[in-house]
Scaffold this motif. Structure first.
Motif, PDB file in Angstrom:
ATOM      1  N   GLU A  65      -7.741 -35.146 -20.713  1.00  0.00           N
ATOM      2  CA  GLU A  65      -8.185 -35.069 -22.106  1.00  0.00           C
ATOM      3  C   GLU A  65      -6.996 -35.020 -23.067  1.00  0.00           C
ATOM      4  OE1 GLU A  65     -11.387 -35.043 -23.267  1.00  0.00           O
ATOM      5  OE2 GLU A  65     -12.022 -35.431 -21.211  1.00  0.00           O
ATOM      6  N   LEU A  66      -5.864 -34.538 -22.586  1.00  0.00           N
ATOM      7  CA  LEU A  66      -4.696 -34.316 -23.447  1.00  0.00           C
ATOM      8  C   LEU A  66      -3.534 -35.247 -23.141  1.00  0.00           C
ATOM      9  CD1 LEU A  66      -4.730 -30.442 -23.058  1.00  0.00           C
ATOM     10  CD2 LEU A  66      -5.570 -31.738 -25.020  1.00  0.00           C
ATOM     11  N   LYS A  67      -3.734 -36.188 -22.237  1.00  0.00           N
ATOM     12  CA  LYS A  67      -2.615 -36.984 -21.735  1.00  0.00           C
ATOM     13  C   LYS A  67      -1.852 -37.709 -22.847  1.00  0.00           C
ATOM     14  CE  LYS A  67      -1.326 -39.845 -17.891  1.00  0.00           C
ATOM     15  NZ  LYS A  67      -1.747 -40.342 -16.611  1.00  0.00           N
ATOM     16  N   GLU A  68      -2.556 -38.368 -23.735  1.00  0.00           N
ATOM     17  CA  GLU A  68      -1.879 -39.111 -24.804  1.00  0.00           C
ATOM     18  C   GLU A  68      -1.112 -38.173 -25.731  1.00  0.00           C
ATOM     19  OE1 GLU A  68      -1.351 -42.366 -24.973  1.00  0.00           O
ATOM     20  OE2 GLU A  68      -2.361 -42.361 -23.033  1.00  0.00           O
ATOM     21  N   GLU A  69      -1.711 -37.037 -26.072  1.00  0.00           N
ATOM     22  CA  GLU A  69      -1.036 -36.072 -26.936  1.00  0.00           C
ATOM     23  C   GLU A  69       0.200 -35.501 -26.256  1.00  0.00           C
ATOM     24  OE1 GLU A  69      -4.284 -36.192 -26.393  1.00  0.00           O
ATOM     25  OE2 GLU A  69      -5.114 -36.583 -28.369  1.00  0.00           O
ATOM     26  N   LEU A  70       0.088 -35.242 -24.958  1.00  0.00           N
ATOM     27  CA  LEU A  70       1.241 -34.729 -24.211  1.00  0.00           C
ATOM     28  C   LEU A  70       2.360 -35.768 -24.171  1.00  0.00           C
ATOM     29  CD1 LEU A  70      -0.680 -33.003 -21.285  1.00  0.00           C
ATOM     30  CD2 LEU A  70       0.685 -31.847 -23.030  1.00  0.00           C
TER      31      LEU A  70
ATOM     32  N   VAL B 218       9.354 -30.401 -21.469  1.00  0.00           N
ATOM     33  CA  VAL B 218       8.257 -30.192 -20.528  1.00  0.00           C
ATOM     34  C   VAL B 218       8.001 -28.698 -20.373  1.00  0.00           C
ATOM     35  CG1 VAL B 218       7.472 -30.593 -18.158  1.00  0.00           C
ATOM     36  CG2 VAL B 218       8.787 -32.334 -19.322  1.00  0.00           C
ATOM     37  N   ASN B 219       9.057 -27.891 -20.450  1.00  0.00           N
ATOM     38  CA  ASN B 219       8.888 -26.438 -20.342  1.00  0.00           C
ATOM     39  C   ASN B 219       8.024 -25.911 -21.489  1.00  0.00           C
ATOM     40  OD1 ASN B 219      10.474 -26.258 -18.057  1.00  0.00           O
ATOM     41  ND2 ASN B 219      12.344 -25.900 -19.200  1.00  0.00           N
ATOM     42  N   THR B 220       8.269 -26.409 -22.699  1.00  0.00           N
ATOM     43  CA  THR B 220       7.479 -25.979 -23.855  1.00  0.00           C
ATOM     44  C   THR B 220       6.029 -26.408 -23.707  1.00  0.00           C
ATOM     45  OG1 THR B 220       9.434 -26.142 -25.262  1.00  0.00           O
ATOM     46  CG2 THR B 220       7.294 -26.128 -26.365  1.00  0.00           C
ATOM     47  N   LEU B 221       5.812 -27.653 -23.276  1.00  0.00           N
ATOM     48  CA  LEU B 221       4.445 -28.137 -23.082  1.00  0.00           C
ATOM     49  C   LEU B 221       3.727 -27.325 -22.019  1.00  0.00           C
ATOM     50  CD1 LEU B 221       5.016 -31.995 -23.227  1.00  0.00           C
ATOM     51  CD2 LEU B 221       4.013 -30.533 -24.995  1.00  0.00           C
ATOM     52  N   SER B 222       4.420 -27.022 -20.923  1.00  0.00           N
ATOM     53  CA  SER B 222       3.833 -26.230 -19.844  1.00  0.00           C
ATOM     54  C   SER B 222       3.433 -24.846 -20.352  1.00  0.00           C
ATOM     55  CB  SER B 222       4.820 -26.116 -18.680  1.00  0.00           C
ATOM     56  OG  SER B 222       4.323 -25.267 -17.685  1.00  0.00           O
TER      57      SER B 222
ATOM     58  N   ALA C 274      -3.095 -21.859 -23.239  1.00  0.00           N
ATOM     59  CA  ALA C 274      -4.447 -22.347 -23.496  1.00  0.00           C
ATOM     60  C   ALA C 274      -5.352 -22.215 -22.272  1.00  0.00           C
ATOM     61  CB  ALA C 274      -4.387 -23.810 -23.931  1.00  0.00           C
ATOM     62  N   GLY C 275      -4.791 -21.756 -21.141  1.00  0.00           N
ATOM     63  CA  GLY C 275      -5.611 -21.541 -19.949  1.00  0.00           C
ATOM     64  C   GLY C 275      -5.473 -22.610 -18.886  1.00  0.00           C
ATOM     65  N   ILE C 276      -4.565 -23.572 -19.084  1.00  0.00           N
ATOM     66  CA  ILE C 276      -4.326 -24.604 -18.071  1.00  0.00           C
ATOM     67  C   ILE C 276      -2.965 -24.322 -17.446  1.00  0.00           C
ATOM     68  CG2 ILE C 276      -4.077 -27.066 -17.608  1.00  0.00           C
ATOM     69  CD1 ILE C 276      -5.683 -27.569 -20.207  1.00  0.00           C
TER      70      ILE C 276
END
Length: 116
Positions: free
Chosen positions: A33-38, A48-52, A58-60
């Motif tokens: 659901e978030l692939k394009e935004e990521l 990548v650390n910030t995204l993780s 957010a619970g993922i």
């Protein structure tokens, strides 16, 4: 002791219908659901650390390494494992350097009369 009416048939039916949850599949379903935004965030220079960390908040829960691997995949509808399709290409090494042709060349020997 307290006696309860237990519906064993209902419990057995429920247990038979349970399916194991594959955590990776669930995680990738959320990420899809978030692939394009990521990917857009990565293109803007977000680590990548910030995204993780944001996903974890957010619970993922996904490690930085797993997220990097997920984002580096080619765009496909779903993450799939590589499979072989019966017809494997055999790796035939190309000639490198000197090629043996089956003809034996005479060996060169040091001569006593040559320069030293």
């Amino acid at each position: 002791m307290h006696t309860q009416n237990i519906d064993y048939a209902a419990i057995k039916d429920r247990l038979k219908s349970l399916q194991p949850k594959n955590r990776a599949d669930t995680r990738y379903a959320h990420l899809a659901e978030l692939k394009e935004e990521l990917r857009d965030a990565r293109k803007r220079g977000v680590s990548v650390n910030t995204l993780s960390a944001e996903l974890k908040a957010a619970g993922i829960t996904i490690s930085s390494a797993a997220l990097a691997k997920y984002l580096s995949r080619r765009s496909t509808s779903s993450p799939t494992k590589r499979t072989t399709n019966g017809a494997k290409r055999e790796a035939v090494p190309e000639p490198h350097g000197q090629v043996k042709t089956g003809i034996k060349e005479p060996e060169q020997r040091e001569s006593d009369t040559g320069p030293k």
